[in-house]
Design a protein around this motif. Structure first.
Motif, PDB file in Angstrom:
ATOM      1  N   GLU A 129       0.828  -1.207   0.000  1.00 51.86           N
ATOM      2  CA  GLU A 129       0.000   0.000   0.000  1.00 51.86           C
ATOM      3  C   GLU A 129       0.860   1.253   0.000  1.00 51.86           C
ATOM      4  OE1 GLU A 129      -2.473  -0.509   3.360  1.00 51.86           O
ATOM      5  OE2 GLU A 129      -4.005  -1.665   2.286  1.00 51.86           O
ATOM      6  N   GLU A 144      -6.151   2.509  -6.149  1.00 55.21           N
ATOM      7  CA  GLU A 144      -7.255   1.597  -6.441  1.00 55.21           C
ATOM      8  C   GLU A 144      -7.860   1.056  -5.146  1.00 55.21           C
ATOM      9  OE1 GLU A 144      -7.025  -2.653  -8.248  1.00 55.21           O
ATOM     10  OE2 GLU A 144      -6.974  -1.233  -9.932  1.00 55.21           O
ATOM     11  N   GLU A 145      -9.183   1.017  -5.087  1.00 52.04           N
ATOM     12  CA  GLU A 145      -9.861   0.483  -3.917  1.00 52.04           C
ATOM     13  C   GLU A 145      -9.710  -1.034  -3.868  1.00 52.04           C
ATOM     14  OE1 GLU A 145     -13.872   1.730  -3.841  1.00 52.04           O
ATOM     15  OE2 GLU A 145     -13.392   3.883  -3.729  1.00 52.04           O
ATOM     16  N   LYS A 146      -9.560  -1.553  -2.622  1.00 53.67           N
ATOM     17  CA  LYS A 146      -9.408  -2.991  -2.434  1.00 53.67           C
ATOM     18  C   LYS A 146     -10.681  -3.574  -1.810  1.00 53.67           C
ATOM     19  CE  LYS A 146      -5.094  -1.387  -2.488  1.00 53.67           C
ATOM     20  NZ  LYS A 146      -4.803   0.059  -2.434  1.00 53.67           N
ATOM     21  N   ALA A 148     -13.014  -5.377   0.868  1.00 54.10           N
ATOM     22  CA  ALA A 148     -12.916  -5.514   2.330  1.00 54.10           C
ATOM     23  C   ALA A 148     -12.780  -6.970   2.725  1.00 54.10           C
ATOM     24  CB  ALA A 148     -14.146  -4.892   2.998  1.00 54.10           C
TER      25      ALA A 148
END
Length: 627
Positions: A129, A144-146, A148
């Motif tokens: 990250e 970029e979104e990961k 959950a």
């Protein structure tokens, strides 16, 4: 009785014995002290209260321990659920029927491997990250979104690693391109002898490039800076080259020594400001010298102009249209007019360079084709020494193959140029396409004239044969009698007069004598009339007037004579004894004297002049019957 009940009974016995002992000792002390019953009862109550408090405290403490163990078990179960979710596992631990301590210990031991794996992947994720954030900030991209769930699972971690690796590759590629552009920008600044002036330019040329932003906007600005500097360098380079070309042109006019030129150029390299200044100064100096030699330069420009005119096939009318060419007032204006005209034709020649190159190639092919056609008429070429005939045939085929292609290419280029410029392409004042077609037409007419000339020569040959009384050997017959590759030249035997009524002419070339001999027949009156009618240039017909009934044909044959001199003597002798003149011939013709040497075959004028002496008569187209 159970084991736990036995433990309780044993503990009660020990506690009862201990209490009894302590109470007895306390009672003895209290009595010795002399306490009253009330005080003793109060102390017994206090002992009971202390015992009850102790048991209550112990109960409370163990209740707390139980709660802690229960909470610990719940925490471990919760961790197990988290690990299963993050790592995408399906691990389960059975603790039903176990005490809290046993459950705690079992869960603790079972979660060690999962906890270690979870912690390692969590650390790796944190590091990735941080790298992702760094690269995205440098590249100007969004993080970029990961997901959950399953954040630390094998597929998610693999995709995360690949994304970070891709970001690093993009960053390295863009950084490499930036470093290359940066190096070029520094070189451009060096060539222009300038330094960065803005904060952005300083940032671009800063040696610390690891943190330089590589977002599209910044790189676009870097490209704009590079393009601006490159355009400026090109302008300066073009300006410098123009100065050098102008100076070289002036040096050529002034005939400056080559060594002096080399020294000057070596001392003033590149496109530096000082170099341009030195070039301008040298040009000014040479311009002053040029003004002092205006006539010499103008005449030299005229020579160049004539050379360009010749290369561009300029007609005399176009050359005459340039009036300054004849002026004798040698001024700078006149020289400039000549320079402008030279540049115009130089540009025209360069623009149509391919056309003129093809025209030159066509002229070479055309000339060689004509040479081969002339060589084909030479009888000596039949000796074929060194394979010359084969070489000529190969060259002829090559020309026949290449010449049409060259002409087709020239015509297409000329047509395209005429379409673009809207004017005809001229060669010596005439349209190029017409010149090419007319050249072929002239060649065709020349061939027709040659055919007609050969036909006329054959007709005259037929007339001479009729006059001489034998058939002259044609060049084709002579070639036929010549062997292709003679090796031994045999001695020619002496030819004796023929004895046959129709004599034949023996071969006089190397090889077997008489091998190609052919009987010769005399032409009839009808053949002579047909030959005379086919000749458009003359209406005169020859008619034999010789009495041949009492003559020996062998005596008048060329084959029976050793030379033309013997033949003419024989012919003159026969004419005085056997011939009769036509009555319409003027008598003064007989007084004319023949020249000492008569050239055979006779020309048309000699034929008419000496016809009576040779027993030939010229008359209109109506012929007398043969006697």
């Amino acid at each position: 009785m159970s084991r736990r009940q036995a433990q309780i009974d044993l503990s009660l016995q020990k506690i009862d014995s201990s209490v009894r002992q302590h109470l007895a000792k306390l009672l003895q002390l209290w009595e010795q002290i002399g306490l009253s019953d009330e005080a003793i009862n109060s102390r017994f109550a206090a002992c009971q209260a202390h015992v009850n408090t102790l048991f209550q405290e112990m109960e409370n403490e163990d209740e707390g321990l139980k709660a802690k163990l229960k909470s610990k078990v719940e925490v471990l179960l919760s961790q197990l659920a988290v690990f299963n979710l993050d790592l995408d596992k399906n691990e389960s631990i059975e603790i039903d029927g176990l005490t809290l301590i046993a459950a705690r210990d079992k869960l603790d031991n079972s979660l060690k491997d999962l906890k270690l794996m979870h912690q390692l992947r969590l650390d790796e994720r944190t590091k990735l990250e941080m790298q992702e954030l760094k690269y995205c900030e440098q590249l100007g991209r969004a993080v970029e979104e990961k997901p959950a769930a399953k954040a630390l699972s094998d597929p998610v971690m693999r995709d995360f690693r690949e994304r970070v690796t891709k970001l690093k590759q993009d960053k390295d590629t863009l950084l490499l391109e930036f470093l290359k552009t940066r190096s070029e920008i520094i070189d451009l600044y060096s060539e222009l002898e300038e330094q960065p002036s803005t904060e952005f330019q300083f940032r671009v040329t800063d040696p610390n490039t690891d943190t330089f932003p590589l977002d599209p906007d910044t790189l676009a600005n870097v490209a704009v800076l590079h393009a601006d500097l490159d355009d400026r360098v090109k302008q300066v380079t073009e300006e410098t080259e123009q100065l050098r070309m102008k100076l070289a042109h002036l040096w050529d006019r002034l005939e400056v020594d080559v060594d002096d030129r080399a020294i000057f150029m070596e001392n003033n390299p590149g496109i530096r400001k000082n170099t341009r200044q030195e070039l301008r100064s040298e040009i000014i100096r040479c311009e002053e010298l040029k003004k002092q030699n205006m006539e010499k330069f103008t005449l030299r420009m005229r020579d160049e102009l004539i050379n360009l005119w010749d290369q561009c096939h300029v007609s005399d009318e176009e050359r005459e249209a340039f009036a300054p060419f004849k002026s004798l007032d040698f001024t700078e204006e006149l020289l400039e007019q000549h320079e402008v005209e030279v540049k115009r034709y130089e540009a025209f020649l360069e623009e149509n360079k391919e056309v003129f190159n093809l025209l030159s190639r066509r002229a070479e092919l055309w000339e060689r084709m004509c040479q081969l056609e002339i060589a084909a008429t030479d009888s000596n070429r039949l000796n074929n020494r060194g394979g010359q005939l084969l070489k000529e045939e190969k060259e002829r085929k090559q020309i026949q193959k290449e010449l049409p292609k060259v002409e087709e290419r020239v015509k297409r280029l000329i047509h395209a140029r005429e379409e673009v410029h809207g004017e005809p392409f001229l060669l010596n004042g005439r349209r190029a396409s017409l010149v090419l077609s007319e050249q072929w037409e002239s060649k065709r007419q020349l061939k027709e004239a040659e055919k007609h000339s050969k036909k006329m020569a054959q007709q005259k040959q037929l007339e001479r044969e009729a006059m001489m009384g034998t058939t002259m050997m044609s060049s084709a017959m002579k070639r036929k009698m010549v062997p292709n590759t003679p090796e031994v030249v045999r001695k020619q035997p002496r030819i004796t007069p023929a004895k046959a009524p129709l004599p034949v002419r023996a071969a006089t070339t190397a090889g077997k004598v008489g091998k190609f001999a052919k009987p010769v027949t005399r032409p009839t009156q009808r053949k002579l009339q047909m030959a005379g009618n086919s000749n458009t240039g003359s209406t005169v017909k020859a008619t034999l007037k010789v009495e041949i009934s009492q003559r020996n044909p062998v005596d008048d044959s060329i084959a029976s004579s050793i030379s033309y001199t013997d033949f003419t003597n024989k012919l003159m002798h026969n004419s005085t004894t056997n011939a009769q003149c036509h009555a319409s011939i003027d008598g003064n013709i007989w007084n004319q004297e023949l020249p000492e040497v008569v050239q055979f075959p006779l020309s048309q004028s000699d034929l008419i002049r000496f016809a009576p002496r040779l027993h030939l008569l010229t008359q209109p187209s109506t012929s007398e019957p043969q006697k």
